[in-house]
Design a protein around this motif. Structure first.
Motif: not given
Length: 123
Positions: A56-84
């Motif tokens: 996901a690539l998105f913009q967050v406006n001033p004073q805003q909270l954005v929540v993204q949800t991803f399924s990892v139910s099939l994963a033995d391990y998971y990883e989230a990489q984040i660039n802001f």
């Protein structure tokens, strides 16, 4: 500034099995918008092959909270990489949830590991 959770273990079954992760992205600035790029991976099988499962690539406006949800139910391990992108007023946290929505684990921004770049996804 790219960060990663690293490979996080997901128990195969039972009360500690993670169904999905929620990544909360808060822009604490009062004037500037920020851009965030999220990449989510599963590690599965005997060789723990890294498989991209969400981006996901998105913009967050001033004073805003954005929540993204991803399924990892099939994963033995998971990883989230984040660039802001060097935004100084950004707070990003990762929450692991079970099927009922209970928080099983949280990875707060100070616990993320700095990496030199996000993983390059083949197209």
């Amino acid at each position: 500034m790219p960060f990663t959770t690293g490979a996080v273990y997901n128990p195969p079954a039972g009360l500690n099995h993670i169904d999905r992760i929620q990544i909360s992205c808060l822009n604490d600035s009062i004037v500037a918008s920020i851009n965030i790029n999220l990449q989510i991976f599963h590690f599965r099988g005997n060789n723990f092959t890294r498989v991209p499962v969400g981006e996901a690539l998105f913009q967050v406006n001033p004073q805003q909270l954005v929540v993204q949800t991803f399924s990892v139910s099939l994963a033995d391990y998971y990883e989230a990489q984040i660039n802001f992108y060097s935004a100084v007023n950004t707070v990003v946290n990762v929450f692991a949830l079970d099927t009922a929505g209970n928080v099983l684990e949280n990875i707060l921004q100070p616990e993320l590991t700095y990496i030199d770049r996000l993983t390059i996804l083949s197209t």
